[in-house]
Write a protein that holds these residues in place. Structure first.
Motif, PDB file in Angstrom:
ATOM      1  N   LEU B  78       0.863  -1.182   0.000  1.00 50.98           N
ATOM      2  CA  LEU B  78       0.000   0.000   0.000  1.00 50.98           C
ATOM      3  C   LEU B  78       0.903   1.236   0.000  1.00 50.98           C
ATOM      4  O   LEU B  78       2.060   1.162   0.388  1.00 50.98           O
ATOM      5  N   ALA B  79       0.361   2.355  -0.446  1.00 53.60           N
ATOM      6  CA  ALA B  79       1.140   3.598  -0.402  1.00 53.60           C
ATOM      7  C   ALA B  79       0.278   4.688   0.208  1.00 53.60           C
ATOM      8  O   ALA B  79      -0.944   4.708   0.023  1.00 53.60           O
ATOM      9  N   PHE B  80       0.923   5.588   0.965  1.00 49.41           N
ATOM     10  CA  PHE B  80       0.201   6.695   1.593  1.00 49.41           C
ATOM     11  C   PHE B  80       0.608   7.992   0.918  1.00 49.41           C
ATOM     12  O   PHE B  80       1.792   8.311   0.810  1.00 49.41           O
ATOM     13  N   HIS B  81      -0.379   8.753   0.437  1.00 51.57           N
ATOM     14  CA  HIS B  81      -0.093   9.969  -0.315  1.00 51.57           C
ATOM     15  C   HIS B  81      -0.452  11.230   0.463  1.00 51.57           C
ATOM     16  O   HIS B  81      -0.466  12.317  -0.112  1.00 51.57           O
ATOM     17  N   GLY B  82      -0.823  11.095   1.741  1.00 48.03           N
ATOM     18  CA  GLY B  82      -1.286  12.253   2.517  1.00 48.03           C
ATOM     19  C   GLY B  82      -0.214  13.325   2.638  1.00 48.03           C
ATOM     20  O   GLY B  82       0.957  13.029   2.825  1.00 48.03           O
ATOM     21  N   ASP B  83      -0.645  14.584   2.528  1.00 47.07           N
ATOM     22  CA  ASP B  83       0.280  15.703   2.647  1.00 47.07           C
ATOM     23  C   ASP B  83       0.328  16.145   4.110  1.00 47.07           C
ATOM     24  O   ASP B  83      -0.683  16.582   4.663  1.00 47.07           O
ATOM     25  N   PRO B  84       1.504  16.030   4.761  1.00 42.54           N
ATOM     26  CA  PRO B  84       1.588  16.380   6.187  1.00 42.54           C
ATOM     27  C   PRO B  84       1.135  17.801   6.484  1.00 42.54           C
ATOM     28  O   PRO B  84       0.612  18.065   7.564  1.00 42.54           O
ATOM     29  N   TRP B  85       1.303  18.734   5.516  1.00 44.82           N
ATOM     30  CA  TRP B  85       0.875  20.116   5.781  1.00 44.82           C
ATOM     31  C   TRP B  85      -0.626  20.192   5.932  1.00 44.82           C
ATOM     32  O   TRP B  85      -1.141  20.952   6.740  1.00 44.82           O
ATOM     33  N   LYS B  86      -1.346  19.395   5.112  1.00 42.89           N
ATOM     34  CA  LYS B  86      -2.808  19.368   5.251  1.00 42.89           C
ATOM     35  C   LYS B  86      -3.194  18.704   6.558  1.00 42.89           C
ATOM     36  O   LYS B  86      -4.145  19.104   7.227  1.00 42.89           O
ATOM     37  N   MET B  87      -2.463  17.633   6.914  1.00 46.79           N
ATOM     38  CA  MET B  87      -2.764  16.946   8.170  1.00 46.79           C
ATOM     39  C   MET B  87      -2.535  17.881   9.344  1.00 46.79           C
ATOM     40  O   MET B  87      -3.209  17.797  10.364  1.00 46.79           O
ATOM     41  N   PHE B  88      -1.597  18.802   9.184  1.00 50.19           N
ATOM     42  CA  PHE B  88      -1.316  19.774  10.229  1.00 50.19           C
ATOM     43  C   PHE B  88      -2.549  20.632  10.509  1.00 50.19           C
ATOM     44  O   PHE B  88      -2.933  20.849  11.649  1.00 50.19           O
ATOM     45  N   ARG B  89      -3.191  21.081   9.418  1.00 50.54           N
ATOM     46  CA  ARG B  89      -4.403  21.883   9.580  1.00 50.54           C
ATOM     47  C   ARG B  89      -5.483  21.104  10.321  1.00 50.54           C
ATOM     48  O   ARG B  89      -6.153  21.623  11.205  1.00 50.54           O
ATOM     49  N   GLY B  90      -5.653  19.833   9.936  1.00 47.72           N
ATOM     50  CA  GLY B  90      -6.660  19.004  10.587  1.00 47.72           C
ATOM     51  C   GLY B  90      -6.358  18.817  12.061  1.00 47.72           C
ATOM     52  O   GLY B  90      -7.252  18.842  12.905  1.00 47.72           O
ATOM     53  N   HIS B  91      -5.068  18.638  12.349  1.00 56.33           N
ATOM     54  CA  HIS B  91      -4.619  18.449  13.724  1.00 56.33           C
ATOM     55  C   HIS B  91      -4.997  19.657  14.579  1.00 56.33           C
ATOM     56  O   HIS B  91      -5.580  19.524  15.661  1.00 56.33           O
ATOM     57  N   VAL B  92      -4.701  20.860  14.045  1.00 57.24           N
ATOM     58  CA  VAL B  92      -5.007  22.088  14.781  1.00 57.24           C
ATOM     59  C   VAL B  92      -6.514  22.225  14.961  1.00 57.24           C
ATOM     60  O   VAL B  92      -6.993  22.548  16.054  1.00 57.24           O
ATOM     61  N   LEU B  93      -7.268  21.939  13.891  1.00 55.78           N
ATOM     62  CA  LEU B  93      -8.727  22.054  13.967  1.00 55.78           C
ATOM     63  C   LEU B  93      -9.279  21.165  15.076  1.00 55.78           C
ATOM     64  O   LEU B  93     -10.095  21.599  15.900  1.00 55.78           O
TER      65      LEU B  93
END
Lengths: 377, 403
Positions: B78-93
């Motif tokens: 499997l491969a993960f394509h998630g962008d950590p910068w976007k995940m950062f926004r979700g984390h803060v939210l």
């Protein structure tokens, strides 16, 4: 797998997925300056080029497949990590692709151990200085209405589960209030707001006094009975509790405990919340011992300032000792006189024994001997 | 490929129906190593600590990539394509939301009620966005997975829970308003509503009773929403079987309590008769209760995990895929015990090893049967763009929950 291309750059055979179809296409890869060239092995004319820095290169781990994500949504996969790494090194004169500080660190056990040591050191420093400083900062700037509310609610909770209204007469209660007020007034400096509550705590809790956030000081009837001939000792105990109120110890302790819980939950949380909660409880008690020492110092000062001897507190510890011995003796006598009801007895023993063990391991106060020595000085 | 061609020729000779000889079993292998994940974990932890948690999404992306690159389905990772910068926004939210939520309770009961209602409205949407993000950024053979559960569907499993806990909170607020600040008022109100404790107890009991249905509904919503290429997941899972599983786990729990109680009683009785030492009895008591806890976490937890995993994945299929999960209790219980003990001994340092071992056991218990050719699958563009707004929320905020 590795071979030279016409231009002399090292190349590698890999699988290419275009992101739309599930079919793997065999491709040959090589770097041409700042571009990655993906050459289809079956269709000789198809050759794609991507800027090297737009490709998300795989990190160098020992296990797992190497996957490079292309900017157009395609994926390059090499099942043999050794071949891939050798090619990446050869193409970049040993610098490798997809490296970085983190990769260098986790690739080496020596660096990992250094990282572990730093984590432990930072954790220790956070525990020793960070958490107390942060909690004290929060406690200082916390609106007093919130602290008051938390204190009121805790007192309500205690009233519901553990405490009963006091049997001490209103006149006696008033007398204690006035005596303590006079004692506090004897000390120069800013006045601290506090409320004195009298409660019947029953035999299980016994002679005790405690301070809650919001300036609530609770004294049990049993303590007044225990020290009925030594009012100065009672005032000493109240002075100790006032020390807790002055230092905002209740609030600071609460915030520290929740900070520790939160941090541990963050580090270990996704495996087990129980495991994260246990040390928080354990460690909480060592913070609280420092607060007890601080409150003892305050009590000692207030006793001296109001013209009393700090030695009155020795009476307290002696009486508490005697009270505990008496309880144990009474329990033994009861056991001797009632041979029947083994099951109930066993149950009680287990409870008492467990309570004793827990009080040894989780003592929130410094030892009585240490405290006696402090008030004797 | 070659094996498949071989099968095809045999099938051709014996004249089997076309679809049955194309059936092929796809094994799942997990090749991650505990010692390697330990190094990644420590370095991630260090970077997260020294950046005051700002590095966290990057650490998480690295962890997911490592686990995915080691999860081989039919030899393809499997491969993960998630962008950590976007995940950062979700984390803060998520941080802000949960901070506001827990702070609201401290101000006033009414604020808590408002926060609760808002949370109940937002949470299912966030949950769905999180699954869209995770699956939309996961690929196999280069093809992205997707999540096609509807927004409305996300609210259904939560509805009974929201209604019941909402009524509890409302009840608390109303009583609080009636009681006011004067103690005699509170006394009067308490007398007037003397049935209140029973009512509240009843609501809590109802929540417990409805839990298995909620769990089944959650699993159905999730698995029916999974898709890859033209394959749309479908879960056949009756609520009845989840109820039966919960009852069995409950029975096991009661049995554990009974056995622990008997052991405590007998040993304590023996020591009381012969030893009369309070400390010895206490130690027996503490050890027995500890053992009881251990059995609880090492037997009942794994029992529930194993049976639920098997139940859910054995019921999952799509046009060309069928799942088969054979996670057995004994190995899982043994591994859990080992992990717990080693975690305690190493004060948590064994955790990365534990995670890798559990992941391997749980993943390798699953296999797939494909009736068709994944090589011929094509990602459907129309399905991907069906619900742009929902995808956007998940994608913009990079909300990612769970492993």
């Amino acid at each position: 797998m590795q071979a030279e291309t016409g231009a002399g750059a090292p190349s590698l055979l890999a699988d290419h997925f275009d992101g739309r179809s599930g079919r793997a296409r065999p491709v040959r890869l090589w770097l041409d300056g700042a571009s990655l060239v993906v050459h289809d092995q079956d269709l000789d004319v198809v050759e794609r080029r991507y800027p090297v820095r737009d490709v998300l290169w795989p990190e160098r781990t020992r296990y797992g497949q190497r996957q490079a994500q292309l900017p157009d949504g395609g994926l390059l996969v090499a099942k043999d990590t050794g071949d891939w790494d050798a090619w990446a090194d050869a193409s970049t004169m040993g610098r490798g692709l997809g490296g970085g500080l983190a990769v260098r660190w986790f690739s080496s056990w020596r660096h990992t151990l250094v990282a572990l040591a730093v984590v432990v050191a930072v954790g220790g420093a956070t525990w020793q200085w960070g958490v107390p400083a942060a909690a004290d900062g929060i406690a200082r700037y916390l609106p007093s209405a919130i602290e008051q509310r938390i204190g009121d609610e805790s007192l309500e909770q205690l009233d519901e589960v553990m405490l009963k209204p006091s049997k001490v007469s209103a006149a006696d209660q008033q007398q204690w209030r006035e005596r303590f007020a006079a004692m506090v007034a004897s000390q120069p400096g800013e006045m601290t707001a506090y409320t004195l509550h009298f409660r019947d705590a029953g035999k299980r809790i016994g002679p005790n006094a405690f301070a809650l956030p919001g300036g609530h000081i609770v004294v049990t009837d049993e303590l007044l009975t225990l020290l009925r001939d030594d009012p100065d000792a009672v005032l000493g105990v109240l002075a100790h509790e006032l020390g807790h109120v002055r230092g905002q110890h209740g609030m600071r302790l609460t915030i520290r405990a929740s900070l520790v819980g939160g941090l541990l939950g963050f580090v270990l949380g996704d495996f087990s919340s129980l495991l994260a909660a246990a040390p928080a409880v354990l460690l909480h008690t060592s913070y609280s011992r420092d607060f007890e020492r601080e409150a003892d110092a305050q009590a000692r000062q207030l006793l001296i300032d109001s013209g009393r001897s700090p030695r009155v507190m020795i009476t307290l510890f002696d009486r508490l000792d005697a009270w505990r011995d008496e309880r144990v003796a009474a329990a033994k006598a009861r056991r001797a006189s009632e041979p029947a009801g083994l099951a109930r007895e066993v149950d009680k023993q287990v409870r008492e024994g467990a309570g004793e063990l827990i009080s040894i391991a989780f003592s929130t106060h410094p030892s009585d001997d240490e405290r006696k020595r402090f008030f004797e000085r | 490929m070659h094996q498949q061609e071989g099968d095809a020729s045999t099938g051709g000779l014996t004249g089997w129906p076309h679809s049955s000889f194309r059936k092929r079993k796809l094994e799942i292998r997990f090749t991650g190593s505990g010692s390697e994940y330990f190094r990644i974990w420590i370095v991630n932890l260090l970077l997260t600590i020294v950046t005051a948690s700002l590095y966290w999404p990057f650490a998480k992306a690295r962890r997911i990539r490592y686990f995915y690159a080691n999860t081989l389905v039919d030899g393809h990772a499997l491969a993960f394509h998630g962008d950590p910068w976007k995940m950062f926004r979700g984390h803060v939210l998520l941080l802000v939301l949960s901070g506001v939520y827990s702070a609201a309770g401290h101000f006033s009961p009414v604020a808590a009620l408002v926060a609760f209602v808002l949370m109940a409205l937002i949470w299912p949407a966030l949950w769905r966005a999180g699954m869209q993000f995770r699956l939309g950024n996961t690929s196999w053979r280069g093809m992205r997975f997707g999540f096609s559960g509807s927004l409305k569907g996300a609210y259904v499993p939560m509805l009974p829970l929201w209604l019941l806990s909402g009524s509890l909170v409302t009840l608390g607020v109303v009583i609080g308003q009636l009681a006011g600040d004067r103690p005699e008022d509170a006394e009067r109100v308490m007398q007037q509503f003397s049935y209140l404790p029973f009512l509240m107890g009843g609501v809590v009991l109802l929540m417990v009773v409805v839990m298995p249905w909620v769990l089944a509904a959650i699993k159905r919503y999730q698995h029916n929403g999974y898709r890859i290429a033209s394959q749309q997941g479908e879960l056949r899972l009756g609520s009845g079987s989840v109820y039966w599983l919960c009852l069995k786990a409950l029975g096991l729990g009661l049995l554990t309590m009974l056995v622990t109680g008997i052991i405590v009683g007998v040993t304590a009785g023996v020591t009381a008769v012969f030893g009369r030492s309070v400390l010895a009895t206490a130690i027996t008591g503490v050890v027995s209760v500890g053992l009881g806890y251990l059995v609880f976490f090492v037997v009942i937890g794994p029992f529930f995990t194993a049976r639920l995993q098997n139940m859910v994945w054995n019921g999952t299929s799509s046009d060309e895929l069928r799942f088969d999960s054979q996670l057995r209790l004994a190995p899982l219980a043994w591994l859990t015990l080992k992990n717990w003990l080693l975690m305690l001994i190493t004060i948590g340092l064994y955790r990365p090893f534990a995670v890798v071992h559990i992941t391997r056991l749980r993943l390798e218990a699953v296999s797939l049967t494909v009736d068709g050719d994944p090589e011929a699958w094509v990602a459907s563009e129309t399905a991907a763009n069906q619900d742009a707004t929902g995808e956007f929320a998940g994608d913009f905020f990079g909300i990612d929950m769970g492993l």
